[in-house]
Write a protein that holds these residues in place. Structure first.
Motif, PDB file in Angstrom:
ATOM      1  N   PHE A  24       4.596 -19.514  35.331  1.00 22.68           N
ATOM      2  CA  PHE A  24       4.650 -17.663  34.953  1.00 22.68           C
ATOM      3  C   PHE A  24       3.495 -17.498  34.369  1.00 22.68           C
ATOM      4  O   PHE A  24       3.276 -18.384  33.112  1.00 22.68           O
ATOM      5  N   PRO A  25       2.800 -16.214  34.389  1.00 22.63           N
ATOM      6  CA  PRO A  25       2.048 -16.396  33.445  1.00 22.63           C
ATOM      7  C   PRO A  25       2.162 -15.590  32.009  1.00 22.63           C
ATOM      8  O   PRO A  25       2.492 -14.076  31.829  1.00 22.63           O
ATOM      9  N   GLY A  26       1.822 -16.083  30.942  1.00 18.17           N
ATOM     10  CA  GLY A  26       2.425 -15.434  29.955  1.00 18.17           C
ATOM     11  C   GLY A  26       2.969 -15.071  29.071  1.00 18.17           C
ATOM     12  O   GLY A  26       4.252 -15.088  30.294  1.00 18.17           O
ATOM     13  N   ASP A  27       3.536 -13.964  28.915  1.00 17.24           N
ATOM     14  CA  ASP A  27       4.652 -13.283  27.941  1.00 17.24           C
ATOM     15  C   ASP A  27       4.863 -12.536  28.505  1.00 17.24           C
ATOM     16  O   ASP A  27       5.366 -11.504  27.884  1.00 17.24           O
ATOM     17  N   GLY A  28       4.167 -11.769  29.461  1.00 13.33           N
ATOM     18  CA  GLY A  28       3.992 -10.020  29.978  1.00 13.33           C
ATOM     19  C   GLY A  28       3.724  -9.045  28.986  1.00 13.33           C
ATOM     20  O   GLY A  28       3.111  -9.657  27.405  1.00 13.33           O
ATOM     21  N   ALA A  29       3.789  -7.890  29.153  1.00 14.22           N
ATOM     22  CA  ALA A  29       3.593  -7.854  28.979  1.00 14.22           C
ATOM     23  C   ALA A  29       3.729  -6.767  27.454  1.00 14.22           C
ATOM     24  O   ALA A  29       5.473  -7.166  27.268  1.00 14.22           O
ATOM     25  N   GLU A  30       3.801  -6.252  26.618  1.00 15.43           N
ATOM     26  CA  GLU A  30       4.547  -5.684  24.971  1.00 15.43           C
ATOM     27  C   GLU A  30       4.842  -4.660  25.290  1.00 15.43           C
ATOM     28  O   GLU A  30       4.286  -3.861  25.533  1.00 15.43           O
ATOM     29  N   VAL A  31       6.196  -5.188  24.442  1.00 18.59           N
ATOM     30  CA  VAL A  31       7.059  -3.683  24.305  1.00 18.59           C
ATOM     31  C   VAL A  31       7.260  -2.987  23.332  1.00 18.59           C
ATOM     32  O   VAL A  31       7.832  -3.953  22.037  1.00 18.59           O
ATOM     33  N   PRO A  32       7.204  -1.682  23.072  1.00 18.60           N
ATOM     34  CA  PRO A  32       7.130  -1.114  21.751  1.00 18.60           C
ATOM     35  C   PRO A  32       8.774  -1.104  21.107  1.00 18.60           C
ATOM     36  O   PRO A  32       9.596  -1.343  22.558  1.00 18.60           O
ATOM     37  N   ARG A  33       8.677  -0.974  19.730  1.00 26.29           N
ATOM     38  CA  ARG A  33      10.417  -1.270  19.763  1.00 26.29           C
ATOM     39  C   ARG A  33      10.744   0.280  19.666  1.00 26.29           C
ATOM     40  O   ARG A  33      10.296   1.121  19.860  1.00 26.29           O
ATOM     41  N   PRO A  34      12.297   0.196  19.688  1.00 21.14           N
ATOM     42  CA  PRO A  34      12.844   1.069  19.972  1.00 21.14           C
ATOM     43  C   PRO A  34      12.634   2.215  18.815  1.00 21.14           C
ATOM     44  O   PRO A  34      12.507   1.686  17.652  1.00 21.14           O
ATOM     45  N   LEU A  35      12.842   3.246  18.383  1.00 19.88           N
ATOM     46  CA  LEU A  35      12.807   4.153  17.871  1.00 19.88           C
ATOM     47  C   LEU A  35      13.318   4.229  16.673  1.00 19.88           C
ATOM     48  O   LEU A  35      14.475   4.341  17.217  1.00 19.88           O
ATOM     49  N   GLY A  36      13.140   3.896  15.798  1.00 23.19           N
ATOM     50  CA  GLY A  36      14.402   4.177  14.417  1.00 23.19           C
ATOM     51  C   GLY A  36      14.877   2.625  14.024  1.00 23.19           C
ATOM     52  O   GLY A  36      15.491   2.663  13.243  1.00 23.19           O
ATOM     53  N   GLU A  37      14.141   1.782  14.888  1.00 25.57           N
ATOM     54  CA  GLU A  37      14.835   0.217  14.833  1.00 25.57           C
ATOM     55  C   GLU A  37      13.510  -0.298  13.632  1.00 25.57           C
ATOM     56  O   GLU A  37      11.944  -0.315  13.837  1.00 25.57           O
ATOM     57  N   GLN A  38      14.061  -1.277  12.767  1.00 26.40           N
ATOM     58  CA  GLN A  38      12.865  -1.670  11.533  1.00 26.40           C
ATOM     59  C   GLN A  38      12.499  -3.102  12.424  1.00 26.40           C
ATOM     60  O   GLN A  38      13.526  -4.214  13.022  1.00 26.40           O
ATOM     61  N   ALA A  39      11.162  -3.332  11.820  1.00 24.25           N
ATOM     62  CA  ALA A  39      10.755  -5.287  12.332  1.00 24.25           C
ATOM     63  C   ALA A  39      11.693  -5.882  11.159  1.00 24.25           C
ATOM     64  O   ALA A  39      12.506  -5.765  10.120  1.00 24.25           O
TER      65      ALA A  39
END
Length: 115
Positions: free
Chosen positions: A100-115
């Motif tokens: 499987f090639p890599g981890d795939g595209a980076e997906v942004p966090r949903p609005l309002g969610e903190q890291a």
């Protein structure tokens, strides 16, 4: 259903499941032949997977016959059937085996969610 009828059915299932397990231990090829005849989609499984499938289904069947709880057997049957269907499509089977090639595209966090 009367308890006597239920117990008779449960005892019959236990005997049949144990008899099939004994046959499988002594002659795995015969057990696979029986399973292939009774559950035809097992022919789509690769040989090593077919061995695992028969062993796992028999284990669940024995446990279910002993306890009266057949839902795990039913779930395993459905799971193995889905696996066999995937193997029946050579392209899909190849794609699912990787690499499987890599981890795939980076997906942004949903609005309002903190890291």
């Amino acid at each position: 259903m009367r308890a006597e009828r239920f117990e008779a059915g449960a005892a019959s299932l236990r005997i049949a499941a144990r008899a099939l397990a004994i046959v499988a231990r002594r002659n795995s090829e015969l057990a696979e032949e029986v399973m292939t005849e009774e559950v035809p989609w097992t022919t789509w499984l690769p040989e090593t997977e077919r061995h695992t499938c028969v062993r796992e289904l028999l284990g669940h069947l024995l446990a279910g016959a002993d306890t009266g709880e057949l839902v795990p057997f039913s779930r395993a049957l459905i799971s193995w059937r889905s696996t066999a269907v995937a193997w029946s499509d050579p392209r899909l089977a190849h794609d699912l085996q990787g690499p499987f090639p890599g981890d795939g595209a980076e997906v942004p966090r949903p609005l309002g969610e903190q890291a």
